[in-house]
Write an enzyme that holds these catalytic residues in place. Structure first.
Site, short mmCIF file in Angstrom:
data_model
loop_
_atom_site.label_atom_id
_atom_site.label_comp_id
_atom_site.label_asym_id
_atom_site.label_seq_id
_atom_site.Cartn_x
_atom_site.Cartn_y
_atom_site.Cartn_z
N HIS A 115 34.53 50.10 -42.00
CA HIS A 115 35.28 50.30 -43.71
C HIS A 115 34.70 51.51 -43.79
O HIS A 115 34.51 52.14 -44.57
CB HIS A 115 34.09 48.59 -44.97
N CYS A 123 41.10 63.71 -48.10
CA CYS A 123 42.13 65.02 -49.75
C CYS A 123 43.40 63.77 -49.58
O CYS A 123 43.84 63.48 -48.62
CB CYS A 123 43.29 65.81 -48.97
N CYS A 126 46.55 66.17 -48.20
CA CYS A 126 46.92 66.62 -47.26
C CYS A 126 46.76 65.17 -45.78
O CYS A 126 46.38 66.13 -45.08
CB CYS A 126 46.49 68.02 -46.68
N CYS A 143 39.92 69.85 -52.58
CA CYS A 143 39.98 69.99 -50.56
C CYS A 143 40.39 71.44 -51.00
O CYS A 143 41.55 72.22 -51.52
CB CYS A 143 41.45 69.30 -50.70
N THR A 183 25.31 39.69 -43.52
CA THR A 183 26.83 39.90 -44.05
C THR A 183 26.62 38.58 -45.08
O THR A 183 26.39 36.93 -44.14
CB THR A 183 27.84 40.03 -43.04
N SER A 184 27.56 38.45 -45.95
CA SER A 184 27.46 37.31 -46.91
C SER A 184 29.35 36.63 -46.35
O SER A 184 29.36 35.15 -46.87
CB SER A 184 27.51 37.60 -48.42
C1 BV8 Z 1 42.69 44.00 -46.85
C2 BV8 Z 1 33.84 49.72 -48.48
C3 BV8 Z 1 44.82 44.09 -46.52
C4 BV8 Z 1 33.67 50.32 -49.30
C5 BV8 Z 1 34.21 47.51 -48.24
C6 BV8 Z 1 41.55 36.46 -51.39
C7 BV8 Z 1 41.19 35.62 -49.85
C8 BV8 Z 1 40.09 36.26 -48.79
C9 BV8 Z 1 41.12 37.87 -48.89
C10 BV8 Z 1 40.83 38.24 -50.08
C11 BV8 Z 1 41.07 37.47 -51.20
N1 BV8 Z 1 41.79 38.39 -51.96
C12 BV8 Z 1 41.33 39.97 -51.41
C13 BV8 Z 1 41.33 39.97 -49.97
C14 BV8 Z 1 41.18 40.46 -49.00
C15 BV8 Z 1 39.84 41.41 -49.34
C16 BV8 Z 1 38.54 40.47 -49.34
O1 BV8 Z 1 38.24 40.09 -48.78
N2 BV8 Z 1 38.29 40.07 -51.28
C17 BV8 Z 1 37.06 39.49 -50.49
C18 BV8 Z 1 36.23 39.73 -51.56
C19 BV8 Z 1 37.16 38.00 -51.33
N3 BV8 Z 1 39.78 42.56 -48.21
C20 BV8 Z 1 40.36 43.88 -48.66
O2 BV8 Z 1 40.89 43.99 -49.48
C21 BV8 Z 1 40.18 44.25 -46.75
N4 BV8 Z 1 41.81 44.93 -46.90
O3 BV8 Z 1 42.53 43.00 -46.66
O4 BV8 Z 1 43.76 44.39 -46.78
C22 BV8 Z 1 46.13 44.79 -46.09
C23 BV8 Z 1 46.66 44.92 -44.80
C24 BV8 Z 1 47.90 45.51 -44.81
C25 BV8 Z 1 47.88 46.48 -45.86
C26 BV8 Z 1 47.56 46.87 -46.94
C27 BV8 Z 1 46.45 45.62 -47.28
C28 BV8 Z 1 39.31 45.36 -47.14
C29 BV8 Z 1 37.92 45.39 -47.17
C30 BV8 Z 1 37.04 46.01 -47.11
C31 BV8 Z 1 36.20 46.93 -48.59
N5 BV8 Z 1 35.81 47.84 -48.59
N6 BV8 Z 1 32.80 48.30 -48.02
C32 BV8 Z 1 32.30 50.76 -50.40
O5 BV8 Z 1 31.38 50.69 -49.48
O6 BV8 Z 1 31.85 51.09 -51.85
S1 BV8 Z 1 33.43 45.46 -48.55
C33 BV8 Z 1 31.89 45.42 -48.67
O7 BV8 Z 1 31.29 44.25 -48.70
C34 BV8 Z 1 30.81 46.54 -48.39
O8 BV8 Z 1 31.60 47.22 -46.94
C35 BV8 Z 1 29.60 45.39 -47.42
O9 BV8 Z 1 29.48 46.09 -46.63
C36 BV8 Z 1 31.07 44.26 -47.27
C37 BV8 Z 1 31.11 42.92 -47.27
O10 BV8 Z 1 29.79 42.43 -48.05
P1 BV8 Z 1 28.45 42.38 -47.30
O11 BV8 Z 1 28.06 43.24 -46.27
O12 BV8 Z 1 28.45 41.26 -46.61
O13 BV8 Z 1 27.20 42.72 -48.30
P2 BV8 Z 1 26.78 40.50 -49.44
O14 BV8 Z 1 26.10 42.03 -50.90
O15 BV8 Z 1 27.57 40.49 -49.56
O16 BV8 Z 1 25.96 39.91 -48.62
C38 BV8 Z 1 24.24 40.66 -48.29
C39 BV8 Z 1 24.43 39.57 -47.28
O17 BV8 Z 1 23.13 39.98 -46.51
C40 BV8 Z 1 24.17 39.06 -48.32
O18 BV8 Z 1 24.36 37.26 -47.23
C41 BV8 Z 1 21.87 38.27 -48.05
O19 BV8 Z 1 21.64 37.09 -47.67
C42 BV8 Z 1 22.06 38.66 -46.60
N7 BV8 Z 1 20.49 39.43 -46.45
C43 BV8 Z 1 20.02 40.34 -47.24
N8 BV8 Z 1 19.04 41.22 -47.15
C44 BV8 Z 1 18.88 40.26 -45.93
C45 BV8 Z 1 19.80 39.73 -45.77
N9 BV8 Z 1 20.46 40.08 -44.27
C46 BV8 Z 1 19.69 40.21 -43.32
N10 BV8 Z 1 18.22 40.18 -43.63
C47 BV8 Z 1 17.87 40.60 -44.65
N11 BV8 Z 1 16.68 41.67 -45.23
ZN ZN Z 2 43.95 68.19 -48.97
#
Ligand code: BV8
Ligand code: ZN
Length: 234
Positions: A115, A123, A126, A143, A183-184
């Site tokens: 991600h 930018c 560009c 930029c 990861t969730s």
């Molecule tokens: C795409 C960067 C297509 C930004 C992030 C409906 C159904 C299925 C999919 C979709 C849908 N509607 C839309 C979609 C697609 C969508 C998606 O998956 N949505 C989900 C929410 C339903 N995905 C996208 O949009 C992706 N792109 O599909 O593009 C496409 C193809 C071609 C052309 C055009 C489009 C893009 C997804 C990327 C989004 N960006 N981050 C930023 O960070 O600011 S995602 C964001 O969530 C973070 O990166 C994060 O890492 C990621 C996942 O969350 P987790 O890492 O799992 O974190 P979370 O808090 O959820 O969970 C933490 C876990 O840790 C928990 O389980 C907890 O119990 C555990 N934990 C806590 N403490 C501990 C621990 N475990 C161990 N030890 C501990 N101590």
């Molecule tokens: Zn630029």
């Protein structure tokens, strides 16, 4: 643990897939935990091109807040243990959904950032990408060409970097053992990497205090904190 040690010891190709939970013990707010909200905004709403289009200043204030937190914290034992696993494994790939750069700070070398990175800016005019570690960052950052800079991360609705995704699927398909850590398992296509590995015959281990949609795919589930479990595993 014995079963896991056996599998890890005999694994030729090891893949570790991490999410925000691996950084939780460093103090980085997870996306969906209770502290995941920011000024009552849902990260899912802010991490989108629409939100940036509508209010680049608000989105930059959110990233600046996260960059500030991340700049002050250290990797935790989970990050260091994963870097050590890399040294001990003949073939190793770390695939992370995190954008905080803590794996690199802990010494991981063979990593794929699915991600993007919170320390990269790009930018909108560009398309030039560069590293920017200003904390705080001047909002809105510009930029040299005059264009608006955006965070170099993948937002919801945006495609993942093609090469990164290709390499991640390739590594997952060739893995003997996959550790799915903190990861969730709700964000796609990252979560499907664990499914792919399982289908291809890998032994899949989920390390997470909570169960997730990936728990049913796992051959072994360890309900533990990454920062506690991984060092003992080493
Ligand atoms: C795409 C960067 C297509 C930004 C992030 C409906 C159904 C299925 C999919 C979709 C849908 N509607 C839309 C979609 C697609 C969508 C998606 O998956 N949505 C989900 C929410 C339903 N995905 C996208 O949009 C992706 N792109 O599909 O593009 C496409 C193809 C071609 C052309 C055009 C489009 C893009 C997804 C990327 C989004 N960006 N981050 C930023 O960070 O600011 S995602 C964001 O969530 C973070 O990166 C994060 O890492 C990621 C996942 O969350 P987790 O890492 O799992 O974190 P979370 O808090 O959820 O969970 C933490 C876990 O840790 C928990 O389980 C907890 O119990 C555990 N934990 C806590 N403490 C501990 C621990 N475990 C161990 N030890 C501990 N101590
Ligand atoms: Zn630029």
């Amino acid at each position: 643990m014995e079963k896991l040690k056996g599998r890890l010891g005999s694994a030729r190709a090891l893949v570790v897939l991490t999410g925000a939970g691996v950084s939780a013990e460093s103090g980085v707010p997870t996306f969906r935990g209770e502290e995941g909200l920011w000024r009552n905004h849902d990260p899912q709403e802010l991490a989108t091109p629409e939100a940036f289009e509508a209010d680049p200043r608000l989105v930059w204030e959110w990233y600046d807040w996260r960059r500030t937190i991340i700049s002050r914290i250290q990797p935790n034992p989970a990050h260091y243990a994963i870097a050590e696993l890399e040294k001990r494994s003949p073939e190793f790939t770390l695939i992370t959904q995190n954008v905080d750069g803590l794996h690199q700070l802990a010494g991981s070398k063979k990593f794929i950032e699915l991600h993007g990175s919170i320390w990269t800016v790009r930018c909108v005019e560009c398309e030039n990408s560069s590293e920017n570690r200003d904390v705080p960052i001047k909002i809105p950052p510009r930029c040299p060409c005059g264009g608006l800079l955006r965070p170099g991360v993948v937002w919801f609705g945006e495609p993942l970097p093609e090469l990164a995704l290709f390499k991640a699927f390739e590594a997952s398909s060739n893995a003997d053992c996959v550790l799915v850590v903190g990861t969730s398992g709700v964000v796609q296509p990252a979560a499907s990497l664990a499914l792919r590995a399982g289908e291809a015959g890998a032994f899949v281990v989920e390390i997470n205090p909570e169960t997730t949609p990936l728990s049913r795919v796992a051959d072994l589930r360890i309900p533990a904190k990454a920062g506690e479990l991984l060092p003992t595993l080493l």
